[in-house]
Design an enzyme around this catalytic site. Structure first.
Site, PDB file in Angstrom:
ATOM      1  N   HIS A 116     -18.700  -0.255 -18.963  1.00  0.00           N
ATOM      2  CA  HIS A 116     -17.950   0.417 -17.892  1.00  0.00           C
ATOM      3  C   HIS A 116     -16.919   1.338 -18.540  1.00  0.00           C
ATOM      4  O   HIS A 116     -15.742   0.971 -18.625  1.00  0.00           O
ATOM      5  CB  HIS A 116     -17.247  -0.613 -17.013  1.00  0.00           C
ATOM      6  CG  HIS A 116     -18.162  -1.368 -16.111  1.00  0.00           C
ATOM      7  ND1 HIS A 116     -18.660  -0.830 -14.955  1.00  0.00           N
ATOM      8  CD2 HIS A 116     -18.701  -2.608 -16.214  1.00  0.00           C
ATOM      9  CE1 HIS A 116     -19.453  -1.706 -14.361  1.00  0.00           C
ATOM     10  NE2 HIS A 116     -19.494  -2.797 -15.118  1.00  0.00           N
ATOM     11  N   GLY A 164       0.794  -1.225   0.000  1.00  0.00           N
ATOM     12  CA  GLY A 164       0.000   0.000   0.000  1.00  0.00           C
ATOM     13  C   GLY A 164       0.829   1.279   0.000  1.00  0.00           C
ATOM     14  O   GLY A 164       0.361   2.337   0.401  1.00  0.00           O
ATOM     15  N   CYS A 209     -23.484   0.738 -16.130  1.00  0.00           N
ATOM     16  CA  CYS A 209     -23.844  -0.674 -16.063  1.00  0.00           C
ATOM     17  C   CYS A 209     -25.130  -0.884 -15.241  1.00  0.00           C
ATOM     18  O   CYS A 209     -26.215  -0.665 -15.757  1.00  0.00           O
ATOM     19  CB  CYS A 209     -22.675  -1.504 -15.534  1.00  0.00           C
ATOM     20  SG  CYS A 209     -22.820  -3.225 -16.031  1.00  0.00           S
ATOM     21  N   GLU A 249     -15.436   3.653 -17.425  1.00  0.00           N
ATOM     22  CA  GLU A 249     -14.371   4.054 -16.482  1.00  0.00           C
ATOM     23  C   GLU A 249     -13.091   3.239 -16.685  1.00  0.00           C
ATOM     24  O   GLU A 249     -12.039   3.601 -16.192  1.00  0.00           O
ATOM     25  CB  GLU A 249     -14.859   3.928 -15.030  1.00  0.00           C
ATOM     26  CG  GLU A 249     -15.183   2.531 -14.534  1.00  0.00           C
ATOM     27  CD  GLU A 249     -16.648   2.129 -14.756  1.00  0.00           C
ATOM     28  OE1 GLU A 249     -17.281   2.656 -15.695  1.00  0.00           O
ATOM     29  OE2 GLU A 249     -17.139   1.274 -14.001  1.00  0.00           O
ATOM     30  N   LYS A 288      12.614   6.717  10.261  1.00  0.00           N
ATOM     31  CA  LYS A 288      13.419   5.535  10.566  1.00  0.00           C
ATOM     32  C   LYS A 288      13.794   4.754   9.298  1.00  0.00           C
ATOM     33  O   LYS A 288      12.940   4.479   8.452  1.00  0.00           O
ATOM     34  CB  LYS A 288      12.650   4.609  11.509  1.00  0.00           C
ATOM     35  CG  LYS A 288      12.292   5.237  12.846  1.00  0.00           C
ATOM     36  CD  LYS A 288      13.476   5.828  13.552  1.00  0.00           C
ATOM     37  CE  LYS A 288      14.010   4.997  14.668  1.00  0.00           C
ATOM     38  NZ  LYS A 288      15.240   5.585  15.261  1.00  0.00           N
ATOM     39  N   GLN A 316      16.409  -1.061   5.724  1.00  0.00           N
ATOM     40  CA  GLN A 316      17.636  -1.866   5.783  1.00  0.00           C
ATOM     41  C   GLN A 316      17.287  -3.359   5.770  1.00  0.00           C
ATOM     42  O   GLN A 316      17.919  -4.164   5.090  1.00  0.00           O
ATOM     43  CB  GLN A 316      18.414  -1.547   7.067  1.00  0.00           C
ATOM     44  CG  GLN A 316      18.944  -0.122   7.114  1.00  0.00           C
ATOM     45  CD  GLN A 316      19.635   0.174   8.453  1.00  0.00           C
ATOM     46  OE1 GLN A 316      20.153  -0.728   9.095  1.00  0.00           O
ATOM     47  NE2 GLN A 316      19.630   1.432   8.851  1.00  0.00           N
ATOM     48  N   GLU A 344       5.279 -16.128  -0.671  1.00  0.00           N
ATOM     49  CA  GLU A 344       4.714 -16.411  -1.989  1.00  0.00           C
ATOM     50  C   GLU A 344       5.370 -15.658  -3.143  1.00  0.00           C
ATOM     51  O   GLU A 344       5.140 -16.017  -4.290  1.00  0.00           O
ATOM     52  CB  GLU A 344       3.199 -16.201  -1.985  1.00  0.00           C
ATOM     53  CG  GLU A 344       2.764 -14.855  -1.455  1.00  0.00           C
ATOM     54  CD  GLU A 344       1.234 -14.736  -1.412  1.00  0.00           C
ATOM     55  OE1 GLU A 344       0.549 -15.769  -1.442  1.00  0.00           O
ATOM     56  OE2 GLU A 344       0.762 -13.594  -1.361  1.00  0.00           O
ATOM     57  N   ARG A 394     -24.072  -9.649 -16.434  1.00  0.00           N
ATOM     58  CA  ARG A 394     -24.802 -10.809 -16.939  1.00  0.00           C
ATOM     59  C   ARG A 394     -26.117 -10.417 -17.599  1.00  0.00           C
ATOM     60  O   ARG A 394     -26.555 -11.019 -18.543  1.00  0.00           O
ATOM     61  CB  ARG A 394     -25.178 -11.740 -15.795  1.00  0.00           C
ATOM     62  CG  ARG A 394     -24.051 -12.521 -15.272  1.00  0.00           C
ATOM     63  CD  ARG A 394     -24.474 -13.676 -14.388  1.00  0.00           C
ATOM     64  NE  ARG A 394     -23.241 -14.296 -13.961  1.00  0.00           N
ATOM     65  CZ  ARG A 394     -22.534 -13.879 -12.923  1.00  0.00           C
ATOM     66  NH1 ARG A 394     -22.981 -12.901 -12.176  1.00  0.00           N
ATOM     67  NH2 ARG A 394     -21.387 -14.440 -12.626  1.00  0.00           N
ATOM     68  N   ASP A 430       7.664 -11.979   1.916  1.00  0.00           N
ATOM     69  CA  ASP A 430       6.506 -12.878   1.788  1.00  0.00           C
ATOM     70  C   ASP A 430       7.001 -14.194   1.198  1.00  0.00           C
ATOM     71  O   ASP A 430       7.845 -14.195   0.308  1.00  0.00           O
ATOM     72  CB  ASP A 430       5.468 -12.311   0.789  1.00  0.00           C
ATOM     73  CG  ASP A 430       4.766 -11.063   1.303  1.00  0.00           C
ATOM     74  OD1 ASP A 430       4.911 -10.769   2.505  1.00  0.00           O
ATOM     75  OD2 ASP A 430       4.085 -10.394   0.501  1.00  0.00           O
TER      76      ASP A 430
HETATM   77  N1  GLN Z   1     -25.746  -6.815 -11.850  1.00  0.00           N
HETATM   78  C1  GLN Z   1     -25.839  -6.371 -13.174  1.00  0.00           C
HETATM   79  C2  GLN Z   1     -25.585  -7.474 -14.176  1.00  0.00           C
HETATM   80  O1  GLN Z   1     -25.009  -8.466 -13.844  1.00  0.00           O
HETATM   81  C3  GLN Z   1     -24.921  -5.205 -13.429  1.00  0.00           C
HETATM   82  C4  GLN Z   1     -23.471  -5.548 -13.297  1.00  0.00           C
HETATM   83  C5  GLN Z   1     -22.581  -4.346 -13.187  1.00  0.00           C
HETATM   84  O2  GLN Z   1     -23.022  -3.258 -12.881  1.00  0.00           O
HETATM   85  N2  GLN Z   1     -21.311  -4.531 -13.422  1.00  0.00           N
HETATM   86  O3  GLN Z   1     -25.952  -7.384 -15.306  1.00  0.00           O
END
Ligand code: GLN
Length: 574
Positions: free
Chosen positions: A551, A17, A389, A553, A189, A194, A151, A503, A149
């Protein structure tokens, strides 16, 4: 001759982080600025195959790639900094590595050998790294987790082996550490750093650069301590204090000439002069915007212990920020819990203090009625609305209920209803029965045909995204495994690509009824089996009321904002 890809390996010390992802992305951004073809690879040492099934409140939001990968958020950071599309093969997990090895063993590909950690695991890691870095000059590999870690040992081992294979001039190591300033002594620190250096040394790796994250810049005394301890020149100990926006990190690292120093270490020379002027201009706009808009993200929030993780919407945050930077508008983002609107009648009026409302993606019934109330508020009060979405699906439900008199309209995700305006399409049901759970989602980029002259179309045109995506189509057409994402396009010239993760779909049976009552469907995807999937909605008379099944974004970058976010923030500022 195809020249070899050179590697920069980034590992983190002390704790997670501390901003390893943004530092990795910043270094990549700088090297790209020097004229190199750079890609970034994220290694996640967990055993999950990918991030698709991880809890978003614990790991942050799931990132979706063009080719349908559900990946750790760091890949998103790389894309936001580099303005390139990064495929899912750039994320490597322990699960994938072992998955391949076990599959090969079962198929008898190892011909009587004992399959063992060494050499088979590092070999598979190296194979994946080479595959992901193909056709690039430099690949920067971020190793997830913290030095020490258990892993991540196989991955460090693989890097050391890569170094032996390729020679030290082709592999450079960067250690990113954290220097705490405990409040009771107010002294920075160096001890944990180190120890991180020493732990890294146990794998045979000596860092070439150490980047020191801390609240404040490193002073001379501490720099010297680290320099002596790690046995590297002091010019390779770089200070990276806390900053206001992550986008200023490339600028700060460049002040220390980190890019040039790394190139020198890799025996490379700049191919062109670095010009970060435009980047600088955007950063200064983020830091000192001309004016500011107040935005409510009405979502579902879960507390983890005493902490509330807003990280699950990081891409939306960033998209608003990118749009703001392009418009010289600051974005003041507020998290509003949708459930709070469900128990109190008056609470919804608090939304009038915001310039715009976003309803992000989501799953399940929790908070849904509150979100629908918020959407109704934006629609009736002419407040800019952006639905992403689930935010599109719920806007359709709201419209069906309140503008089309289908009072019980709903999505079948939340049970049976007389008006299933959002539903799983029959062809999709088939898919669901055939395949496993993960296979039932529409994942990754899909082409959408936009309605000419619609608001959505205008925005994709204005931001240059329409042109950019039309060019990408050509590449996609040639890719055998990905071309299905285009569907049926004909000769259409208004095609854009956005990423999906859902979906359910708008039920085609209700489309004409909704249209009759004024809702405009401004884009669709036509699947190869001729199923029409609705991608965008808008209300033409509203100040800004837009929803998308995608999406967007996931396709917003600093300097190349997402068209819908751009339009939304612009409307909020009016
Ligand atoms: N739950 C909704 C679907 O599965 C929208 C999914 C979402 O917003 N990513 O279609």
């Amino acid at each position: 001759m195809v020249s070899m890809t050179k590697f920069i390996v980034v590992a983190g010390g002390v704790m997670s982080g501390v901003g390893k992802g943004v530092t990795t992305a910043s270094i990549a951004r700088i090297l790209m600025g020097y004229g190199y073809k750079v890609t970034a690879i994220k290694i996640d040492p967990y055993i999950n195959y990918d991030a698709g099934t991880l809890r978003p409140t614990e790991h942050g939001e799931v990132w979706v790639t063009d080719d349908g990968g559900e990946i750790d958020q760091d890949l998103g950071t790389y894309e936001r900094f580099l303005d390139v599309d990064i495929p899912k093969k750039n994320n490597i997990t322990t699960g994938q590595v072992y998955g391949t090895i076990i599959e090969k063993e079962r198929k008898g590909k190892y011909l009587g050998q004992t399959v063992q950690f060494i050499p088979h695991v590092p070999d598979e890691i190296k194979r994946r790294l080479k595959e992901a870095s193909k056709n690039h000059d430099i690949a920067i590999i971020e190793i997830g987790g913290t030095i020490g870690d258990y892993e991540n040992i196989p991955f460090l081992f693989a890097m050391k082996s890569m170094e032996r294979e390729m020679g030290k001039d082709n592999v450079t190591y960067v250690l990113i550490t954290y220097l705490p300033i405990p409040s009771h002594i107010e002294e920075m620190k160096t001890k944990p750093t180190q120890q991180a250096i020493r732990l890294l040394g146990e794998t045979g790796i000596i860092p070439d650069f150490i980047i020191c994250r801390a609240k404040r810049a490193l002073d001379k005394v501490r720099k010297q301590k680290i320099e002596t301890y790690a046995n590297i020149p002091s010019t390779h100990v770089i200070s990276e204090p806390d900053i206001e926006t992550v986008y200023s990190i490339p600028l700060d690292l460049e002040k220390e000439k980190l890019g040039l120093k790394i190139l020198e270490e890799l025996k490379l020379k700049p191919k062109k002069a670095l010009n970060l002027d435009e980047w600088k201009r955007l950063v200064s706009r983020i830091e000192n915007p001309k004016k500011s808009v107040k935005i409510a993200i009405v979502g579902k929030y879960v507390d983890i212990g005493d902490y509330n993780l807003t990280d699950s919407y990081v891409s939306i945050n960033q998209s608003l920020l990118h749009a703001g930077a392009a418009l010289n508008v600051g974005v003041d983002i507020h998290w509003v819990d949708a459930k709070s609107f469900e128990n109190s009648k008056e609470k919804i009026n608090e939304l009038k203090d915001y310039d715009g409302i976003v309803v992000p993606g989501g799953f399940g019934a929790s908070g849904v009625e509150g979100k629908i109330k918020a959407i109704n508020f934006s629609r009736m009060r002419n407040k800019p609305y952006l639905g992403l979405c689930y935010g599109l699906q719920l806007a359709i439900i709201e419209y069906a209920r309140n503008a089309c008199k289908m009072e019980t309209a709903n999505t079948t995700e939340n049970g049976k209803t007389k008006f299933p305006v959002i539903d799983i399409l029959p062809t999709q049901k088939e898919l669901m029965e055939k395949s496993d759970y993960g296979g039932t989602m529409r994942l990754g980029a899909y082409a959408a045909v936009l309605k000419e002259k619609s608001k959505v179309w205008e925005l994709y045109k204005e931001t240059g995204r329409l042109k950019e995506d039309m060019e990408k189509l050509e590449k996609l057409k040639k890719d055998k495994n990905q071309a299905f994402r285009l569907g049926i396009l004909g000769k259409n010239k208004n095609i854009v690509l956005e990423r999906h993760r859902h979906r359910y779909e708008v039920n085609p049976e209700f489309v004409s009824e909704l249209e009759k009552k004024g809702l405009v469907f401004s884009g669709y995807h036509l699947r190869e089996d001729n199923t029409k999937l609705m991608e965008y909605i808008e209300l033409p008379k509203h100040k800004f009321f837009v929803g998308t099944q995608a999406h967007p974004e996931f396709k917003s970058r600093l300097g190349n904002p997402s068209p819908l976010f751009y339009g939304f923030v612009k409307a909020c500022g009016k």
